[in-house]
Structure formats: C-alpha cells, structure tokens
Design an enzyme around this catalytic site. Structure first.
Site, PDB file in Angstrom:
ATOM      1  N   HIS A  72       0.846  -1.202   0.000  1.00  0.00           N
ATOM      2  CA  HIS A  72       0.000   0.000   0.000  1.00  0.00           C
ATOM      3  C   HIS A  72       0.877   1.245   0.000  1.00  0.00           C
ATOM      4  CE1 HIS A  72      -4.254  -1.445   1.143  1.00  0.00           C
ATOM      5  NE2 HIS A  72      -3.690  -2.236   0.268  1.00  0.00           N
ATOM      6  N   TYR A 200      -9.854   5.592   6.508  1.00  0.00           N
ATOM      7  CA  TYR A 200     -10.100   5.974   7.908  1.00  0.00           C
ATOM      8  C   TYR A 200     -11.131   7.094   7.860  1.00  0.00           C
ATOM      9  CZ  TYR A 200      -5.797   3.543   9.417  1.00  0.00           C
ATOM     10  OH  TYR A 200      -4.825   2.605   9.692  1.00  0.00           O
ATOM     11  N   PRO A 292      -5.851   1.243  18.407  1.00  0.00           N
ATOM     12  CA  PRO A 292      -5.477   0.674  17.105  1.00  0.00           C
ATOM     13  C   PRO A 292      -5.424   1.665  15.935  1.00  0.00           C
ATOM     14  CG  PRO A 292      -7.671  -0.029  17.751  1.00  0.00           C
ATOM     15  CD  PRO A 292      -7.098   0.682  18.920  1.00  0.00           C
ATOM     16  N   LYS A 296      -0.357   0.585  14.920  1.00  0.00           N
ATOM     17  CA  LYS A 296       0.995   0.553  15.519  1.00  0.00           C
ATOM     18  C   LYS A 296       1.224  -0.629  16.463  1.00  0.00           C
ATOM     19  CE  LYS A 296       2.301   3.448  13.175  1.00  0.00           C
ATOM     20  NZ  LYS A 296       3.018   2.806  12.135  1.00  0.00           N
ATOM     21  N   TYR A 384       3.177   6.726  10.002  1.00  0.00           N
ATOM     22  CA  TYR A 384       2.370   5.578   9.577  1.00  0.00           C
ATOM     23  C   TYR A 384       3.256   4.455   9.041  1.00  0.00           C
ATOM     24  CZ  TYR A 384      -1.803   3.078   8.114  1.00  0.00           C
ATOM     25  OH  TYR A 384      -2.806   2.146   8.007  1.00  0.00           O
TER      26      TYR A 384
END
Ligand code: FAD
Ligand code: DHB
Length: 389
Positions: A72, A200, A292, A296, A384
């Site tokens: 990704h 998200y 979550p 991580k 990220y």
C-alpha cells in the site's frame, strides 16, 4: 530443564524473537498459555511496517509474505463526504504492506516447527523467579505436573494480561495509562474490499475503518460504545452503520455479506517503564498498548524485538552488555512516539462523549490541515510507515 532464553508467550513477539535468536544459535523455549489453534484464531492487526517486514526476512520467514502481501503506497482519510489520499510513496518514498497478524504468526510457528524449536502449549501458573539475580528461572505446570526451567534471560512476550509485567515490583515499575471512552467493533467478511487503499473515516456518527486482508477478504471496524454487546450487532446493523459513516462514493461500492468474525475491542494507551528488570525484558503488549488507530500495535512489538534481539546477540557473541543495558531506554524512546501518533490519530478521527462544539471545530481544523498541508502529511506518512529503529 535448562535453556538460554525462556520466552513467555507464543504470540508474534515471542515467536519472532525465538526465530531470530535461533538463526544466531541461541536456544529458547517458548511457553504459551493457550493452544496453537487458539492463538491462530485471533484476528488482529493487518498492516506491517517495513521494519517488521525486514525482520521477517532476517528471520527467514518471508517467502509466503512476499508472495501474498499487498503493497500500500498510501491511505485515505474521509470526513463526511470529503476524502483525500496521503501518498506515502510520493511524500517520503516508503510504503506499508497488508499481511494479517494471523499469517505472520502461522509462518513463524511453521518455521519454529521446521527448526525443531521447543514450544510448550497450555502451560499454567507461569512464575518468573530470581529475575533480579544472574540465575533466573521460570516455574509452571503442564499436564498437571510442576516444571522448572533455568535460564540466562527471560523475555516477557505475554501480552497485556500476562504475568511478566506484574513480576516487576511496584516500587520499580511505573504505569502510564489513558482509557478511551469507546471501543471498536470489528467484522471480517469474505467480500471484496470496498477500496484499493484503507479508508479511515471521521463522521458525525463516529469513526469507521475499511481495511482488508486480500482481494476476497475485508476487515471493517466501527467505533461503538464500551458497553455494547457484540450479539446486539447483527450483520445488517453493522453494514448499515458502516455505510452511514463513509463518504457516499465509497458507501455506494460497499459489497456486504455474512461476517465470519465479529468482536469488540476497548481502546487504551498504556506504557510501563522500565521495560527491563534484572534479567527480565518486556516486549510488545506486555509493556505497552496503543489504541489501534494507525496500526501501531504489532509494529511496536516488532521494534522491541529488534532491540532485544540485537542486545542478546551482542551479549552472547561479544560478551558485551551494552545492548541489553540500554534496551529499555531505546525501546521506550520509539514507543512513546508511536503512542503519540496513535493517540493523536484516535483524537482526530473519533467522536467523544463530552466533545463540545469548540472541540469539534478543532478536530475539523486538524483534519483540514492534514488534507491541505504537505508538511502535516509528511509527518503523518513518516509515522504511519514507521519511525526508523
Ligand atoms: P500477544 O499477541 O497478546 O501475545 C501474547 C501471548 O502470550 C498470547 O498468545 C497469550 O496467550 C500468551 N500469554 C499470556 N499470558 C501468558 C502466561 N501467563 N503464560 C504463557 N503465555 C501467556 N494491532 C494493530 O496494529 N491493528 C489491529 O487491528 C489490532 N487489533 C487488535 C485487536 C485486539 C482484540 C487486540 C487484543 C489487539 C489488537 N492489536 C492490533 C494489537 C496487536 O494485535 C498486538 O500489539 C500484538 O498482538 C502484540 O503481540 P504480542 O506478541 O506482544 O502479544
Ligand atoms: C487494521 C487495523 C488497524 O487498527 C489499522 O489502523 C489498520 C488496519 C486491520 O485490522 O486491517
């Protein structure tokens, strides 16, 4: 029994540490409270940082991951009907992969079997003794009989509810904690993912996340109340709620189907300091928990394993204690930054019960800054994909 390192906990931290040490000729015994099927049945993380991917390679367990994973290059964030992409590849030249924790764990168990590593399942009453001395030992019962293993070191990889952290006396240990006033309801379904990247979503009805495991398997989450009962969430109710939290362009493409797993997880931030007491070292969820949001949890467990592995190799190969002496300090320096990212991302994307109109305006301004500010996007991308070890 005697071994060099007793590893308490056969989750991803314990298994990865065991495999890396085995490749350096360091002997371990893993003690796991549950059965292997139980450990493999837990549906958890899905996104792996490059650091963890590299360690899987170093442990010699990356063949299936390299074949089956999805790369990704970025992730999407939505707020009501607005959606934008944070392209890690363009911003910082890095990416993450999608490969489930279940698969990571399965590959590590297979590799341990292949090299004859010892794993004892369904052990009970594990106690770590004399950790503050040079000759620690671990006692436990298995099949009703009491056992003892003498060792050089103990790695406490037994998760948040394990015994390792509690072995460190209260006078030495300090716990830092924040409990969030909501949970995540997660659903796994044999349906194609709604989007080619993760989404998200911040919405007036609460947070939602669209994730995946492969092209036929999707993982979705919605923010829920802490006292919600999973049995009150029929599949229809879940899909309906998820759709209402996504931008129309995404919701219109959602393919629904029967859930094959459904569970509720609470959200908390937690760190225990120090992560070492004498010859006991804590790794992963045994020492810290992140909410979550931002994926991580498993990745911070991996960075602990990295520092501990390097320290133990330095000890056994060069008789140098610098790596193990500095383990706690090095691991914690990275952990607190991951804690901050997960906490900040959770705050930015969820609805809180006591949020005022001012708080909502602040949240909106933060998301818009991320939408339109490249520096903010770079910070997000660096965190990220994972900070360097
Ligand atoms: P664990 O996976 O918890 O493994 C610890 C092992 O120790 C377990 O197998 C346990 O049975 C064993 N054990 C416990 N006590 C004892 C004992 N006394 N004796 C012997 N063995 C013992 N992270 C993400 O990044 N994304 C997610 O979506 C995500 N979802 C999650 C959902 C849930 C419900 C939970 C609990 C965690 C989730 N996480 C997620 C976090 C991530 O899964 C963990 O960070 C990761 O599993 C940590 O690995 P670990 O090996 O340190 O601990
Ligand atoms: C997944 C879970 C997360 O917490 C996250 O931030 C991304 C993906 C997942 O389970 O796929």
């Amino acid at each position: 029994m005697r071994t060099q390192v007793v590893i308490v906990g056969g989750g991803p931290s314990g298994l990865l540490l065991g495999q890396l040490l085995h490749r350096k000729g360091i002997e371990t015994i893993i003690l796991e409270r549950k059965t292997r099927d139980y450990v493999l049945g837990r549906i958890r993380a899905g996104i792996l940082e490059t650091g963890l991917v590299d360690m899987m390679r170093e442990a010699g367990v990356s063949d299936r991951m390299d074949k089956e994973c999805f790369i990704h290059h970025g992730t999407c964030i939505s707020y009501e009907n607005e959606m934008f992409d944070i392209n890690f590849q363009e911003l910082i030249g890095q990416n993450v992969i999608v490969y489930g924790q279940t698969e990571v764990t399965r590959d590590l168990y297979d590799a341990r079997d292949a090299c004859g590593g010892r794993t004892l399942f369904e052990v009970e009453d594990v106690e770590i003794r004399d950790a503050e001395t040079d000759s620690p030992h671990v006692t436990f019962t298995i099949d009703g009989s009491a056992k003892r293993i003498d060792c050089d070191f103990v790695a406490g990889c037994d998760g948040f509810h394990g015994v390792s952290r509690k072995t460190i006396p209260d006078t030495v240990r300090k716990d830092y904690e924040k409990v969030f006033p909501f949970g995540w309801l997660g659903v796994l379904s044999e349906t194609p993912p709604v989007h080619d990247e993760l989404v998200y979503a911040n919405s007036a009805r609460g947070f939602a996340l669209c994730s995946m495991r492969n092209e036929h398997l999707s993982r979705y989450y919605v923010q829920c109340d802490l006292d919600d009962d999973v049995f009150e969430w029929s599949d229809d109710r879940f899909w309906d709620e998820l759709k209402r939290r996504l931008p129309e362009s995404v919701a219109d493409k959602l393919v629904t189907g029967p859930s094959i797993e459904k569970s509720i997880a609470p959200l908390r931030s937690f760190v225990c300091e120090p992560m070492r007491w004498g010859r006991l070292f804590l790794c992963g969820d045994a020492a810290h928990i992140v909410p979550p949001t931002g994926a991580k949890g498993l990745n911070t467990a991996a960075s602990d394993v990295h520092y501990l592995f390097k320290g133990l190799v330095q000890y056994y190969q060069d008789n140098d204690t610098n790596g193990i002496d500095r383990y706690s300090e090095r691991a914690l320096a990275r952990i607190w930054k991951a804690e901050r990212f997960s906490w900040a991302t959770t705050n930015m994307l969820h609805r809180f019960p006591d949020q005022s109109e001012f708080d909502l305006k602040m949240q909106r301004a933060e998301i818009e800054s991320l939408h339109y500010n490249e520096t903010a996007q770079k910070w997000f991308a660096q965190n990220y994909v994972g900070l360097p070890y």
